[in-house]
Design an enzyme around this catalytic site. Structure first.
Site: not given
Length: 248
Positions: A139, A152
């Site tokens: 990501s 995350y």
């Protein structure tokens, strides 16, 4: 067009969102796809859409015993895994100071350790055959950080570093390892942002130079490219698919 005819691809988190698009694009390129997910019913639905040469398998990537068993089932059904797409992941959008240790551990176990576990399960076979393509779905949060996604972001940064380090170890063995970093993408995860703040969601779209949120079908072609012979000399790289949001 990239041809993956004769190749077997294992996609984790293949039941929905980006995973579903990746499975579809890999199948369109000719690969036999193992759609792996904790949601077996959803995985079966995706495999059925792809056609009879594809199959679904239950897999909790944080459970090493289950991963080993599922990987053996994939290879018995579809053949040795040539392409691994580490796509499965979880997140909970919230400020770090409001988050709990149970959440941190779950995010780390799935996003980072799950990627390590599945990769290890297929790696010996790839080394033996002197061929493999591993693509980690990371990501842009792992490159530049993301408010509301602190742990995350850390796990996705780890996934990127893991890909780079493994690429160095396997480059002479015919195996490439790369990471694809989606920016804001229309998935259930991004729905959490809208639920938290529609204003924040709208601001994300405005910040993207292409002035729109990405789709899973924007991400999948990058995976197919890195899985194909045209990317045989590309390893240890990180590719953002973000409409220009991240250019670093």
């Amino acid at each position: 067009m990239t041809s993956l005819k004769g190749r077997t691809a294992l996609v984790t988190g293949g039941a929905g969102g980006i995973g579903r698009a990746i499975a579809r694009h890999l199948a369109q390129a000719g690969a036999k796809v193992a759609v792996c997910d904790m949601n077996l019913e959803g995985a079966r639905a995706v495999a059925a859409e792809l056609g009879p040469e594809h199959a679904a398998f239950a897999m909790n990537i944080a459970d090493s015993a289950m991963v080993k068993e599922a990987t053996a089932a994939v290879e018995a059904t579809l053949g040795p895994v040539d392409i691994l797409v580490n796509n499965a992941g979880i997140d909970k959008i919230e400020q770090f100071v409001d988050s709990a240790e149970d959440t941190w551990r779950q995010v780390v176990d799935v996003n980072y350790l799950g990627t390590v576990i599945v990769t290890r399960a297929v790696l010996d076979g790839m080394i033996e055959r002197q061929y493999g393509r591993i693509v980690n779905i990371a990501s842009d949060a792992g490159r530049v950080g993301s408010s509301g996604e602190v742990v995350y972001s850390g796990t996705k940064g780890a996934v990127i570093a893991f890909a780079k380090a493994l690429a160095r170890e396997t480059a002479a063995k015919g195996i490439t390892v790369n990471a694809v970093c989606p920016g804001p993408t229309d998935t259930a995860l991004l729905d959490q942002v809208a639920d938290l703040s529609q204003k924040l969601y709208d601001s994300l779209a405005r910040a993207i130079p292409m002035r729109r949120i990405g789709t899973p079908d924007d991400v999948a072609p990058a995976v197919v490219f890195l899985a194909g012979d045209g990317a045989a000399f590309i390893t240890g790289q990180t590719l953002s698919v973000s409409g220009g949001l991240t250019m670093a």
